[in-house]
Write a protein that holds these residues in place. Structure first.
Motif, PDB file in Angstrom:
ATOM      1  N   LEU A 166       0.799  -1.144   0.110  1.00 14.77           N
ATOM      2  CA  LEU A 166      -0.068  -0.003  -0.071  1.00 14.77           C
ATOM      3  C   LEU A 166       0.902   1.323   0.242  1.00 14.77           C
ATOM      4  N   VAL A 167       2.119   1.205   0.389  1.00 13.23           N
ATOM      5  CA  VAL A 167       2.817   2.305   0.521  1.00 13.23           C
ATOM      6  C   VAL A 167       4.073   2.383  -0.541  1.00 13.23           C
ATOM      7  N   TYR A 168       4.943   1.156  -0.301  1.00 12.98           N
ATOM      8  CA  TYR A 168       6.080   1.032  -1.102  1.00 12.98           C
ATOM      9  C   TYR A 168       5.996   1.133  -2.510  1.00 12.98           C
ATOM     10  N   ASP A 169       5.127   0.200  -2.650  1.00 12.22           N
ATOM     11  CA  ASP A 169       4.832  -0.235  -4.263  1.00 12.22           C
ATOM     12  C   ASP A 169       4.299   1.251  -5.033  1.00 12.22           C
ATOM     13  N   PHE A 170       3.606   2.002  -4.111  1.00 15.44           N
ATOM     14  CA  PHE A 170       3.103   3.169  -4.821  1.00 15.44           C
ATOM     15  C   PHE A 170       3.805   4.329  -5.056  1.00 15.44           C
ATOM     16  N   THR A 171       4.758   4.511  -3.928  1.00 18.87           N
ATOM     17  CA  THR A 171       5.568   5.530  -4.062  1.00 18.87           C
ATOM     18  C   THR A 171       7.028   5.185  -4.971  1.00 18.87           C
ATOM     19  N   ALA A 172       7.287   4.016  -5.173  1.00 20.65           N
ATOM     20  CA  ALA A 172       8.059   3.481  -6.057  1.00 20.65           C
ATOM     21  C   ALA A 172       7.667   3.843  -7.400  1.00 20.65           C
ATOM     22  N   TYR A 173       6.348   3.530  -7.626  1.00 27.61           N
ATOM     23  CA  TYR A 173       5.993   3.827  -9.009  1.00 27.61           C
ATOM     24  C   TYR A 173       5.776   5.410  -9.395  1.00 27.61           C
ATOM     25  N   TRP A 174       5.499   6.255  -8.201  1.00 29.79           N
ATOM     26  CA  TRP A 174       5.330   7.577  -8.629  1.00 29.79           C
ATOM     27  C   TRP A 174       6.753   8.303  -8.913  1.00 29.79           C
ATOM     28  N   SER A 175       7.701   7.619  -8.234  1.00 28.90           N
ATOM     29  CA  SER A 175       9.157   8.088  -8.588  1.00 28.90           C
ATOM     30  C   SER A 175       9.968   7.766  -9.632  1.00 28.90           C
ATOM     31  N   TRP A 176       9.661   6.398 -10.033  1.00 23.00           N
ATOM     32  CA  TRP A 176      10.536   5.406 -11.005  1.00 23.00           C
ATOM     33  C   TRP A 176       9.562   5.232 -12.180  1.00 23.00           C
ATOM     34  N   GLY A 177       8.132   4.760 -11.903  1.00 25.42           N
ATOM     35  CA  GLY A 177       7.507   4.210 -12.812  1.00 25.42           C
ATOM     36  C   GLY A 177       7.447   4.943 -14.354  1.00 25.42           C
ATOM     37  N   ASP A 178       7.260   4.306 -15.448  1.00 25.66           N
ATOM     38  CA  ASP A 178       7.237   4.905 -16.526  1.00 25.66           C
ATOM     39  C   ASP A 178       6.124   6.176 -16.720  1.00 25.66           C
ATOM     40  N   HIS A 179       5.208   5.953 -16.020  1.00 21.33           N
ATOM     41  CA  HIS A 179       3.938   6.930 -16.172  1.00 21.33           C
ATOM     42  C   HIS A 179       3.821   7.627 -14.804  1.00 21.33           C
ATOM     43  N   GLY A 180       4.581   7.381 -13.790  1.00 18.57           N
ATOM     44  CA  GLY A 180       4.497   7.898 -12.478  1.00 18.57           C
ATOM     45  C   GLY A 180       4.295   9.578 -12.437  1.00 18.57           C
ATOM     46  N   TRP A 181       3.487  10.045 -11.695  1.00 11.64           N
ATOM     47  CA  TRP A 181       3.366  11.419 -11.609  1.00 11.64           C
ATOM     48  C   TRP A 181       4.280  12.199 -11.197  1.00 11.64           C
ATOM     49  N   ILE A 182       5.370  11.751 -10.122  1.00  2.00           N
ATOM     50  CA  ILE A 182       6.536  12.551  -9.707  1.00  2.00           C
ATOM     51  C   ILE A 182       7.462  12.421 -10.527  1.00  2.00           C
ATOM     52  N   ARG A 183       7.640  11.288 -11.482  1.00  2.00           N
ATOM     53  CA  ARG A 183       8.597  11.360 -12.477  1.00  2.00           C
ATOM     54  C   ARG A 183       8.331  12.296 -13.500  1.00  2.00           C
ATOM     55  N   ASN A 184       6.902  12.486 -13.853  1.00  2.00           N
ATOM     56  CA  ASN A 184       6.482  13.441 -14.890  1.00  2.00           C
ATOM     57  C   ASN A 184       5.599  14.686 -14.262  1.00  2.00           C
ATOM     58  N   PHE A 185       6.441  15.235 -13.236  1.00  2.00           N
ATOM     59  CA  PHE A 185       5.790  16.370 -12.522  1.00  2.00           C
ATOM     60  C   PHE A 185       5.608  17.541 -13.402  1.00  2.00           C
ATOM     61  N   ALA A 186       6.396  17.873 -14.419  1.00  2.00           N
ATOM     62  CA  ALA A 186       6.128  19.074 -15.204  1.00  2.00           C
ATOM     63  C   ALA A 186       5.049  18.782 -16.227  1.00  2.00           C
ATOM     64  N   CYS A 187       4.616  17.623 -16.418  1.00  2.00           N
ATOM     65  CA  CYS A 187       3.598  17.364 -17.429  1.00  2.00           C
ATOM     66  C   CYS A 187       2.391  16.426 -16.870  1.00  2.00           C
ATOM     67  N   LEU A 188       1.927  16.829 -15.761  1.00  2.00           N
ATOM     68  CA  LEU A 188       1.095  15.778 -15.218  1.00  2.00           C
ATOM     69  C   LEU A 188      -0.357  15.505 -16.193  1.00  2.00           C
ATOM     70  N   SER A 189      -0.588  16.395 -17.005  1.00  2.00           N
ATOM     71  CA  SER A 189      -1.611  16.267 -17.784  1.00  2.00           C
ATOM     72  C   SER A 189      -1.436  15.251 -18.937  1.00  2.00           C
ATOM     73  N   ILE A 190      -0.309  14.928 -19.085  1.00  2.00           N
ATOM     74  CA  ILE A 190      -0.052  13.564 -20.164  1.00  2.00           C
ATOM     75  C   ILE A 190       0.672  12.411 -19.358  1.00  2.00           C
ATOM     76  N   ALA A 191       0.859  12.591 -18.202  1.00  2.00           N
ATOM     77  CA  ALA A 191       1.698  11.412 -17.572  1.00  2.00           C
ATOM     78  C   ALA A 191       1.176  10.156 -17.721  1.00  2.00           C
TER      79      ALA A 191
END
Length: 441
Positions: A166-191
């Motif tokens: 519930l926590v690690y898998d989510f935060t890892a995806y946000w930061s490193w996943g291909d479409h993760g929103w943290i990794r694509n912070f500058a373009c959230l609309s197309i993340a």
């Protein structure tokens, strides 16, 4: 993971295959040096788990040392199975949305010779999975540094399994996943689109998913369980602490260096800044404590080394060696100050898992946005915008926002019936999951 923004593919990966379950065209690894490099890295990161167990056992009372070591190793076993079955797919699937991955890469489905073209293009998915598995295992084990001597095995393992999901898998995806929103912070609309921009917060090796997440989870866990019945200040074996610190420092070369995803110059730079920051942190902490006690302490040195390693983790593949000295110094100073201040707050973060990993990871994330430089990213062909040092001040805002979002996932209901001393039961473990997910963005 610096597959993050890289579009380069190793020469050894020239064949192409179609992955039926994901409908992606993926290059095949026909045998590159990077595969051996990552497997070596996975083995070194695994060594960090018994190193952490040794570290914690030395800080505990004699009659609790073995149980802490067992907790750490059991957590590693539980998370290994979870990560293979579905955790890896949730954290790294390249067909997920902006928030979480899917189950297409889980269990026996698609692990094999194909690579992830945008996350780890130079190594096969099975090597990437086993490397990332070691990250997940030690992250879960870190939490027990906040709640030693009051955690039973079965409730602890239930907690670890649920927390990782519930926590690690989510935060890892946000930061490193291909479409993760943290990794694509500058373009959230197309993340979540087929063409994300990969322009967002920088996190090379886990300042957010590993250190901030585990540190704040440890804080929440210790607040729920309450203080130990007998709070002690003596540590039964500083020899174990020193040995554990050495094993952690040793493994951290691969923890950060292997996050380059290939055997390249950027991996060498990441390993270099890692050991420099650790040395700076250890020296800073021991001399700060010397100013208060007029004694040079082995524990002070070990605490500073770990703080320096934590602080450099998100920055390892983005900053120059001189910046590693600054990061190790600043993180060590701040964490040392927090360890002293927390005594006034009277919560029992026993072995400073929150004080070092939570605070150090948060500060390291922010400093990454300050000191990141373009030339370091270009060592493996990755183009980045740099940090505040190069005029890209908005990067600090991205780093702050991502760190705050990961902290907020542990935002909890303020309604505790009592702060009295508690014994760990299954009921107490399940209370942890009254925490709600809060999303800042």
């Amino acid at each position: 993971m610096t597959g993050n923004n890289s579009s380069t593919v190793a020469p050894a990966m020239l064949l192409v295959t179609t992955n039926v379950s994901t409908q992606l065209i993926m290059p095949v690894d026909t045998g590159s040096p990077s595969t051996g490099f990552i497997l070596w890295g996975a083995a070194l990161v695994f060594v960090m788990l018994p190193g952490l167990a040794m570290f914690y056992s030395g800080l505990s009372r004699y009659n609790s040392a073995l149980s802490l070591m067992v907790l750490c190793m059991l957590a590693g076993a539980v998370v290994s199975i979870q990560f293979f079955l579905f955790g890896f797919s949730l954290a790294f699937s390249e067909t997920g949305g902006a928030f979480i991955g899917d189950f297409k890469m889980g269990a026996l489905n698609t692990l094999g010779a194909h690579a992830f073209p945008h996350t780890s293009p130079q190594i096969p998915s099975v090597a990437f999975m086993v490397y990332q598995m070691q990250f997940a295992t030690i992250t879960a084990a870190l939490i027990f540094g906040s709640v030693p001597e009051r955690t039973r095995f079965v409730p602890g393992m239930v907690f670890v399994f649920c927390w990782t999901t519930l926590v690690y898998d989510f935060t890892a995806y946000w930061s490193w996943g291909d479409h993760g929103w943290i990794r694509n912070f500058a373009c959230l609309s197309i993340a979540a689109s087929d063409h994300p921009c990969y322009n967002g917060a920088y996190d090379f090796a886990g300042g957010g998913p590993v250190h901030i997440a585990s540190g704040f989870a440890g804080l929440a866990y210790c607040l729920v369980l309450g203080r130990r019945k007998h709070v002690h200040v003596e540590h039964h074996s500083l020899v174990n602490v020193m040995l554990g610190t050495g094993m952690l420092w040793f493994g951290w070369f691969a923890f950060n260096g292997g996050s380059a995803g290939a055997a390249n110059t950027r991996a060498a730079m990441a390993a270099t800044v890692t050991t420099i920051s650790a040395a700076a942190g250890g020296l800073t902490w021991i001399f700060v404590d010397y100013g208060f006690t007029r004694k040079l302490s082995a524990l002070s040195f070990c605490s500073g080394v770990v703080a320096g390693l934590v602080g450099i983790t998100p920055a390892a593949g983005f900053v120059a060696p001189w910046a590693a000295i600054v990061i190790g110094f600043l993180v060590s100073i701040i964490c040392n100050g927090w360890v002293r201040f927390k005594k006034r707050l009277r919560f029992d973060d026993s072995f400073d898992a929150f004080s070092v990993h939570g605070c150090g990871g948060f500060l390291g994330n922010i400093l990454t946005g300050v000191f990141a430089q373009k030339w370091v990213g270009r060592l493996d062909g990755t183009e980045i915008d740099g940090g505040w040092l190069e005029g890209n001040w908005i990067q600090v805002a991205y780093q702050l926002g991502s760190s705050a979002a990961i902290v907020s996932i542990w935002s909890r209901r303020t309604n505790f019936a009592s702060r009295t001393r508690q014994t760990v039961t299954m009921k107490n473990t399940l209370i942890m999951f009254r925490f709600r997910l809060v999303f800042l963005f």
